[in-house]
Design a protein around this motif. Structure first.
Motif, PDB file in Angstrom:
ATOM      1  N   TRP B 174       8.789 -28.737  -3.808  1.00 58.48           N
ATOM      2  CA  TRP B 174       7.831 -28.582  -4.110  1.00 58.48           C
ATOM      3  C   TRP B 174       8.148 -27.256  -2.931  1.00 58.48           C
ATOM      4  N   SER B 175       8.301 -27.316  -1.770  1.00 53.01           N
ATOM      5  CA  SER B 175       8.620 -25.747  -1.077  1.00 53.01           C
ATOM      6  C   SER B 175       9.585 -25.362  -1.765  1.00 53.01           C
ATOM      7  N   PRO B 176      10.049 -24.115  -1.986  1.00 53.12           N
ATOM      8  CA  PRO B 176      11.256 -24.169  -2.275  1.00 53.12           C
ATOM      9  C   PRO B 176      12.235 -23.082  -1.152  1.00 53.12           C
ATOM     10  N   LYS B 177      13.827 -23.552  -0.951  1.00 51.24           N
ATOM     11  CA  LYS B 177      14.878 -23.431  -0.109  1.00 51.24           C
ATOM     12  C   LYS B 177      15.369 -21.894  -0.676  1.00 51.24           C
ATOM     13  N   LEU B 178      14.421 -20.492   0.086  1.00 54.19           N
ATOM     14  CA  LEU B 178      15.514 -19.998  -0.348  1.00 54.19           C
ATOM     15  C   LEU B 178      16.774 -18.758   1.172  1.00 54.19           C
ATOM     16  N   PRO B 179      18.100 -18.758  -0.106  1.00 53.86           N
ATOM     17  CA  PRO B 179      18.996 -18.490   0.982  1.00 53.86           C
ATOM     18  C   PRO B 179      18.609 -17.372   1.206  1.00 53.86           C
ATOM     19  N   ARG B 180      19.156 -16.556   2.446  1.00 52.52           N
ATOM     20  CA  ARG B 180      19.024 -14.994   2.358  1.00 52.52           C
ATOM     21  C   ARG B 180      20.220 -14.541   2.583  1.00 52.52           C
ATOM     22  N   TYR B 181      20.329 -13.366   2.037  1.00 53.25           N
ATOM     23  CA  TYR B 181      21.577 -12.698   1.447  1.00 53.25           C
ATOM     24  C   TYR B 181      21.378 -11.516   1.497  1.00 53.25           C
ATOM     25  N   GLU B 182      22.465 -10.849   2.136  1.00 48.73           N
ATOM     26  CA  GLU B 182      22.029  -9.346   2.387  1.00 48.73           C
ATOM     27  C   GLU B 182      21.680  -8.557   1.211  1.00 48.73           C
ATOM     28  N   GLY B 183      21.431  -7.462   1.298  1.00 51.64           N
ATOM     29  CA  GLY B 183      19.794  -6.047   0.161  1.00 51.64           C
ATOM     30  C   GLY B 183      19.688  -6.700  -0.324  1.00 51.64           C
ATOM     31  N   LEU B 184      19.104  -8.111  -0.534  1.00 48.01           N
ATOM     32  CA  LEU B 184      17.822  -8.974  -1.876  1.00 48.01           C
ATOM     33  C   LEU B 184      17.015  -7.754  -1.179  1.00 48.01           C
ATOM     34  N   GLN B 186      16.453  -4.681  -1.822  1.00 51.12           N
ATOM     35  CA  GLN B 186      16.904  -3.573  -1.780  1.00 51.12           C
ATOM     36  C   GLN B 186      17.341  -3.801  -3.671  1.00 51.12           C
ATOM     37  N   PHE B 187      17.275  -4.714  -4.096  1.00 52.83           N
ATOM     38  CA  PHE B 187      18.033  -5.237  -5.548  1.00 52.83           C
ATOM     39  C   PHE B 187      16.971  -5.598  -6.516  1.00 52.83           C
ATOM     40  N   ARG B 188      17.445  -4.369  -6.948  1.00 53.55           N
ATOM     41  CA  ARG B 188      16.223  -4.071  -8.031  1.00 53.55           C
ATOM     42  C   ARG B 188      15.448  -4.663  -9.176  1.00 53.55           C
ATOM     43  N   GLY B 189      16.282  -5.650  -9.702  1.00 57.58           N
ATOM     44  CA  GLY B 189      16.170  -6.671 -10.310  1.00 57.58           C
ATOM     45  C   GLY B 189      15.204  -7.709 -10.897  1.00 57.58           C
ATOM     46  N   GLU B 190      14.665  -8.664 -11.298  1.00 63.96           N
ATOM     47  CA  GLU B 190      14.046  -9.191 -11.214  1.00 63.96           C
ATOM     48  C   GLU B 190      14.841 -11.255 -10.127  1.00 63.96           C
ATOM     49  N   VAL B 191      13.378 -11.551  -9.050  1.00 58.84           N
ATOM     50  CA  VAL B 191      14.320 -12.200  -8.275  1.00 58.84           C
ATOM     51  C   VAL B 191      13.518 -13.595  -8.237  1.00 58.84           C
ATOM     52  N   MET B 192      13.654 -15.082  -8.688  1.00 61.80           N
ATOM     53  CA  MET B 192      12.846 -15.756  -9.193  1.00 61.80           C
ATOM     54  C   MET B 192      13.378 -17.195  -8.132  1.00 61.80           C
ATOM     55  N   PRO B 317      31.269 -18.779 -15.361  1.00 63.71           N
ATOM     56  CA  PRO B 317      31.237 -19.539 -14.117  1.00 63.71           C
ATOM     57  C   PRO B 317      31.846 -18.491 -13.013  1.00 63.71           C
ATOM     58  N   VAL B 318      30.708 -18.348 -11.768  1.00 68.93           N
ATOM     59  CA  VAL B 318      31.287 -17.633 -10.924  1.00 68.93           C
ATOM     60  C   VAL B 318      30.932 -18.354  -9.335  1.00 68.93           C
ATOM     61  N   PRO B 319      31.869 -17.485  -8.663  1.00 70.10           N
ATOM     62  CA  PRO B 319      31.358 -18.123  -7.227  1.00 70.10           C
ATOM     63  C   PRO B 319      30.088 -17.649  -6.242  1.00 70.10           C
ATOM     64  N   ASP B 320      30.272 -17.418  -5.075  1.00 73.34           N
ATOM     65  CA  ASP B 320      29.214 -17.474  -4.301  1.00 73.34           C
ATOM     66  C   ASP B 320      29.121 -16.149  -4.181  1.00 73.34           C
ATOM     67  N   VAL B 321      27.879 -15.803  -4.288  1.00 71.87           N
ATOM     68  CA  VAL B 321      27.523 -14.190  -3.782  1.00 71.87           C
ATOM     69  C   VAL B 321      27.295 -13.370  -2.282  1.00 71.87           C
ATOM     70  N   ALA B 322      27.811 -12.693  -2.564  1.00 73.37           N
ATOM     71  CA  ALA B 322      28.795 -12.019  -1.119  1.00 73.37           C
ATOM     72  C   ALA B 322      27.488 -11.737  -0.494  1.00 73.37           C
ATOM     73  N   ARG B 323      26.944 -10.374  -1.044  1.00 73.78           N
ATOM     74  CA  ARG B 323      25.596  -9.237  -1.268  1.00 73.78           C
ATOM     75  C   ARG B 323      24.943  -8.665  -2.405  1.00 73.78           C
TER      76      ARG B 323
END
Lengths: 274, 469
Positions: B174-184, B186-192, B317-323
């Motif tokens: 129940w306690s979400p684990k959210l990874p840290r990304y550079e520039g998250l 600034q991102f104008r889209g929706e994030v959940m 399929p895409v690899p990991d997110v860089a930023r």
């Protein structure tokens, strides 16, 4: 009875019992009195009808919600010629777990053996074994002596036949006895063989109190077998002399069911051995 | 007169005899055991403790049973299409089977009705205080526990009751684990986070990036393939996507036929790879990365549809997110994509906010408890954590047996204290043991267990405890 709990059941998980449609007859009291529900499990050849005749209505009349099931291949349940003891125990646990509250399992004849196996898979409120046929060679010997023509075919996978002199006392009118015997079906041949070859039931979960009752004049279960069965569960059998094997259909059917309900009304406590 | 083990509201006026360390009054609940949470693990704790003759008070912050599996609860992670990923025989409580006419992989609403029937069948609701959350759990003298509670949301006064033992069953999803990304930011889209994903309508017509290849991530990617305008699925590494059915039977049942025969892990891995090669074929042909590990070395993913939709081109399929930047996402291979919605299916972390981490053997403050059998805390013989496991199969039977073991242990503390002491010594010596073969090192695998290895260990502990071997 082995006292070790069994956690791993890899084979059973890998091969679940095939589901079937099961017949369940019910009689519920008009007023809910907080009594535990009873689930009656008939023996080989019998169906739920055997309890619907007298006991279901009587138990409901005394305030106990009462249910009876037909094991697969019996009565109104779906046919299952290859059924095993495990499938029968599965049927009992399925119906018991579907009842609104923790149930009391009442098994008759070989149904008592099915209940003994089901107790390892469902924590019953209590259990009652009526004229229990727990299998083994002694029971086989007794059956062979008293009814060789009915017993021998079962050895070769035929039907195990019981005659009315084994099942009923002479007090029951002949016509009734004939009527009941004509309604008997048969258990799966593998289940019949398992009467001799089955492993000992595992320890009951939740340590329910167990009552054993029968008749010393039963021509299927010898009095010694009754005592042995009761001793397994740490008690002595309650005896009803002059009755046949089918206590729920015999002329004096009222006495054993009243004894069961009286015992339950006293609310026997679960065993808490260290 | 009611005894201390009767179910009933702990009443501070009646039995205030002791004080907590900081001087607050405590109502003494005698031999009663406290259970925290009325989800699957909490319910089986109440049922088994009750069966062994204990009084039980259970505190539940929500207003219903079922915990994570009750979609009405604000901490529930289930989404509309959640189905089980382990088949019925591995998911049901061993002494209360699910109806055999249910499907092999039931829906989450069926599971909730199962837990509600379990609670009613064994009359457990009378023991549960709904809408009550636990604020603090502190050890008291004599291996007992002071439990402080209040109404959910912080209304009303706090009250403290002293219990003989505590079962922590507050769940770990129940306690979400959210990874840290550079520039998250600034991102104008929706994030959940996947925990707030509920319905495929949230994806309809959008360009969606799903991050994470857990079972949830794969489910959401499949729903995005069906509903969204475009779907990218970002994974750290290649995975084995196990189908839910092989040879016409639920895959876990086929796997357990081999386990029942005690086929060694290496042989099972070989058979598995071989079966997958014959049925699904080479994953890299679909454009999926090649798995960098053997099967059984990461938490299993049961999803028959992911590979299928990759084959349709509906999932890229895409690899990991860089930023992140304002209008897009840069991937580790240098590509840029422009999703409107990013769903992080990056998992959960366990949280015990009411308990000093040291009690659970987490001295470094990493959030990772060190327990024996993932349940018993060294030095605290009357504390158990229920269901803190990530099994390769259903969780509920494992939680059931944990609680049978704990109930018998508490019973033996009264009748055979020397046996209970031997058990406590073992918990001290063997804390942190693993019950699985080699797995990848990640928070996702902190509680990873092989169900057969784990249940065998519990069975051994039970037999040792009762001296029946």
């Amino acid at each position: 009875m082995s006292e070790r709990v069994r956690v791993m059941r890899g084979r059973e998980w890998a091969r679940p019992v095939r589901p079937v449609r099961r017949e369940v007859l019910a009689a519920t009291p008009e007023l809910e009195e907080g009594r535990p529900p009873l689930l009656f499990v008939p023996g080989f050849g019998h169906g739920a009808w055997a309890f619907a005749e007298h006991w279901l209505g009587h138990a409901a009349g005394r305030g106990f919600p009462a249910y009876a099931l037909s094991l697969r291949g019996h009565g109104g349940s779906d046919p299952a010629p290859e059924a095993t003891l495990r499938a029968y125990a599965h049927d009992v646990v399925q119906v018991a777990a579907g009842l609104p509250r923790q149930a009391v399992l009442v098994g008759h004849g070989a149904g008592a053996l099915v209940v003994a196996h089901a107790l390892a898979r469902y924590p019953a409120r209590a259990a009652v074994l009526v004229a229990p046929v727990l299998g083994g060679w002694a029971t086989f010997g007794a059956a062979l002596r008293r009814n060789p023509a009915g017993t021998l075919p079962a050895v070769f996978g035929g039907r195990l036949r019981l005659n009315r002199r084994q099942l009923f006392s002479r007090e029951l009118p002949d016509a009734d006895a004939r009527g009941y015997v004509s309604r008997l079906g048969r258990a799966g041949r593998r289940a019949q063989w398992q009467l001799l070859t089955h492993a000992d039931p595992e320890p009951a979960v939740g340590r329910p109190p167990v009552l054993v009752l029968g008749s010393p004049d039963d021509r299927v279960v010898p009095a010694a077998a009754l005592t042995r069965a009761a001793r397994r569960y740490g008690s002595a059998p309650l005896l009803f002399p002059g009755m046949g094997h089918d206590l729920m259909l015999d002329a004096r059917w009222r006495e054993p069911i009243d004894a069961i309900l009286d015992w339950l009304a006293k609310d026997p406590a679960p065993e808490h051995r260290p | 007169m009611p005894t201390s083990t009767d179910p009933g509201r702990p009443d501070p006026e009646a039995t205030t005899l002791a004080l907590t360390r900081d001087g607050r009054p405590v109502s003494d609940r005698g031999d009663t055991v406290c259970v925290i949470g009325a989800g699957a693990s909490g319910l089986t704790a109440i049922k088994n403790l009750k069966e062994h003759g204990f009084g039980v008070d259970c505190y539940e912050r929500e207003t219903g049973v079922g915990g994570a599996w009750n979609w009405r609860h604000d901490r529930s992670p289930v989404y509309a299409s959640t189905h089980l990923i382990s088949s019925r025989p591995f998911t049901q409580f061993p002494d209360f089977p699910m109806p055999d006419d249910w499907p092999d992989y039931p829906h989450h609403s069926q599971l909730l009705s199962y837990f509600e029937r379990y609670a009613d069948h064994f009359d457990l609701r009378a023991h549960i205080w709904f809408g009550t959350e636990v604020v603090r759990v502190e050890p008291a003298e004599g291996d007992r526990w002071d439990v402080t509670t209040r109404s959910t949301g912080g209304y009303g006064p706090e009250r403290t009751a002293r219990y003989a033992a505590v079962v922590v069953a507050n769940g770990h999803n129940w306690s979400p684990k959210l990874p840290r990304y550079e520039g998250l930011e600034q991102f104008r889209g929706e994030v959940m986070h996947a925990s707030s994903y509920q319905d495929p309508a949230q994806l309809r017509g959008k360009r969606v990036l799903v991050v994470g290849a857990g079972n949830t991530g794969c489910d959401i990617a499949v729903e995005a393939a069906q509903q969204a305008a475009q779907c990218w699925h970002s994974t750290r590494r290649g995975y084995w996507y196990a189908p839910k059915y092989v040879f016409g039977r639920p895959a876990d049942q086929v796997n357990d036929s081999l386990l029942a025969l005690r086929v060694p892990r290496r042989v099972r891995q070989w058979l598995y790879h071989w079966t997958l090669r014959l049925t699904v074929g080479d994953l890299t042909r679909y454009g999926l990365p090649k798995p960098d590990h053997r099967v059984y070395e990461t938490h299993p993913i049961a999803n028959s549809q992911l590979v299928y939709y990759v084959g349709h081109g509906r999932i890229s399929p895409v690899p990991d997110v860089a930023r992140f930047d304002a209008y897009g996402v840069e991937l580790t291979d240098g590509r840029r994509i422009d999703p409107e919605l990013v769903v992080f299916a990056t998992g959960y972390l366990p949280r015990f906010e009411f308990l000093d981490p040291k009690v659970l053997g987490d001295d470094g403050g990493t959030g990772r408890p060190t327990l024996w059998l993932h349940a018993f805390a060294p030095g605290h013989p009357t504390l158990a954590v229920a269901g803190l496991l990530q099994p390769d199969s259903g969780l509920f039977p494992l939680a059931h047996w944990q609680m049978v073991l704990f109930a018998r242990l508490l019973r033996l503390r009264q009748t055979r204290p020397e046996r209970a002491a031997a058990f406590a010594a073992k918990a001290q010596a063997r804390a942190g043991e693993r019950y699985t073969g080699l797995v990848k090192d990640s928070t996702r695998h902190w509680f990873e267990v092989g169900h057969a290895d784990y249940l065998r260990a519990v069975q051994r502990a039970l037999h040792d405890l009762e001296g029946s071997r």
